[in-house]
Design an enzyme around this catalytic site. Sequence first.
Site, PDB file in Angstrom:
ATOM      1  N   HIS A   1      56.298  38.453  51.860  1.00  0.00           N
ATOM      2  CA  HIS A   1      55.864  37.682  53.018  1.00  0.00           C
ATOM      3  C   HIS A   1      54.408  37.242  52.898  1.00  0.00           C
ATOM      4  O   HIS A   1      53.797  36.843  53.893  1.00  0.00           O
ATOM      5  CB  HIS A   1      56.066  38.510  54.290  1.00  0.00           C
ATOM      6  N   GLY A  41      37.133  56.852  31.866  1.00  0.00           N
ATOM      7  CA  GLY A  41      37.362  56.969  33.303  1.00  0.00           C
ATOM      8  C   GLY A  41      38.734  56.525  33.746  1.00  0.00           C
ATOM      9  O   GLY A  41      39.415  57.225  34.508  1.00  0.00           O
ATOM     10  N   GLU A  77      40.138  46.354  32.403  1.00  0.00           N
ATOM     11  CA  GLU A  77      38.935  46.939  31.814  1.00  0.00           C
ATOM     12  C   GLU A  77      39.171  47.301  30.353  1.00  0.00           C
ATOM     13  O   GLU A  77      38.239  47.274  29.543  1.00  0.00           O
ATOM     14  CB  GLU A  77      38.506  48.173  32.603  1.00  0.00           C
ATOM     15  N   LYS A 104      30.883  61.616  35.149  1.00  0.00           N
ATOM     16  CA  LYS A 104      30.791  62.207  33.814  1.00  0.00           C
ATOM     17  C   LYS A 104      29.333  62.372  33.382  1.00  0.00           C
ATOM     18  O   LYS A 104      28.927  63.432  32.908  1.00  0.00           O
ATOM     19  CB  LYS A 104      31.536  61.339  32.812  1.00  0.00           C
ATOM     20  N   GLU A 117      26.198  54.572  42.347  1.00  0.00           N
ATOM     21  CA  GLU A 117      26.973  54.532  43.586  1.00  0.00           C
ATOM     22  C   GLU A 117      27.403  55.932  44.001  1.00  0.00           C
ATOM     23  O   GLU A 117      27.337  56.304  45.176  1.00  0.00           O
ATOM     24  CB  GLU A 117      28.220  53.646  43.406  1.00  0.00           C
ATOM     25  N   LYS A 125      25.142  46.248  36.322  1.00  0.00           N
ATOM     26  CA  LYS A 125      24.399  47.456  36.678  1.00  0.00           C
ATOM     27  C   LYS A 125      22.922  47.301  36.351  1.00  0.00           C
ATOM     28  O   LYS A 125      22.041  47.683  37.128  1.00  0.00           O
ATOM     29  CB  LYS A 125      24.958  48.669  35.923  1.00  0.00           C
TER      30      LYS A 125
END
Length: 527
Positions: free
Chosen positions: A388, A270, A357, A213, A219, A503
């Site tokens: 399992h 997001g 979040e 955005k 990253e 960050k």
Amino acid sequence: MVTWNNLDTLAAFSKLIQLKDCVNIARAMTGENGAARVKKYSAPMAAGLHFNYAAKQVNDDVLAVLAELAKETQAIDKYKELLSGAVINTGEKRLVLHQLARGQQCDAVIADGVDKREFYVSQQKKIAAFAKKVHAGEITNEAGEPYTTVVQIGIGGSDLGPRAIYLALENWARVHDTLKMEAKFISNVDPDDAAAVLQSVDIAHTLFIVVSKSGTTLETLTNETFVKNAIKNAGLEVSKHMLAVTSETSPLAKGADYMAAFFMDDYIGGRYSSSSAVGGAVLSLAFGPEVFADILDGAAETDKLSLNENILENAALLDALIGVYERNVQNYQCTAVLPYSQALSRFPAHLQQLDMESNGKSVNRRGEPIHYATGPVIFGEPGTNGQHSFYQLLHQGTDITPLQFIGFKNSQIGMDVTIQGSTSQQKLCANVVAQIVAFACGKDDSDNNKKFEGGRPSSIIIGDQLTPAALGALLAHFENKVMFQGFIWNLNSFDQEGVQLGKILAKRVLAHETDGALKEYSDLLDI
């Protein structure tokens, strides 16, 4: 006029606390009592789904007080305010408009001088037109050959939701002949992630979508450069292989390296962005815009049902209220999401971000500390695989974890085999039914190692088949559940300041502006 108050100040919450021990699930779910509950405690959802909560620790008395809580917190009124363009995201002083991207019909929402409904529709039309040209061979690579693969480059909400949706419908699309392009995803800044994807595709026939955005996500920009280098090393033109999904004001918006750019804005967070261009571009290219439209239709139908003030007919609000009861009255810390559908293998990971979040907050909408529990820890894996691995703790561990099952009567592909008198799909469904009752009722045994206490609450969302519309309905159900819980807890569910500190410190490490523990850990990793 709505008011925002902390949960622990509400009269309905005080009444709810008094009902903590009023339902014994093991007893309630045994014999004819259990049969009656399964028939009674079910709420309709969109796209033919149903929310069954018979194995939850609720009865009519609890449900009546939950209805009072919904009314006292003005949950529906707050949802209506959100839809009308109120500044619900108080932390960032933003509107919250993700429902507007999927056909929500209401009065025009004007922000920044723009009709946002028209803006989102225009981007969907732009994406659909582009996808159709790619599929028709009107847009090709340098050699005039068709693209066969699309790769999304993004992280967080730009990856988890779209990836979960693609995986959920990949096999369905193959059966219905709507798989137009294979999709892959690059998210982790770990170079092994990008390298593995690049080695698995034919770059000359691949479109890459960079999703950010702001156009500054470290990253994503790092992985974008990784991919650009690979394109150039293959002797190809970057602008013939890259698209951007970004905001109109970001550095990516008019970059020469992108064949096309599709836009979103700050009013869609997001983790809520799968129904925007973030999901629209990759899913329309992969499946065709008609399939993406079906996803949006299922989500829009859920949004409409979520306006019902009768909590027994509003599955998202009811699910939210029961979750608050479990978190704040029963004091359960976690929720396990357990889809009995391999196609939903990454859906719990998406819900993990969506929930944790959004509601992983310890201050209210005014920034004041709160003194009650908020969002639970979310985890999960598909059944029967989970049986399992971690179900041992769920059945016999010292903590009780509420469970949210998802199951479908029919498989997506239709291939099956009969072994010992039953098909694979019947075995899958038999397992989820058995687990619900086993968790609820338990089993007595003179050998404590073989004793199951029971009393482990669960719900299940049931449908005929996992289709695009059903998936859209599921997506919106959980989005709206999280939204309603944020309203009840008096939280801002639409910012994520908790991801920012790491960050900032990472940038300091990379700039070698470190001291103390930060420097020592950096030295340990040879940064």
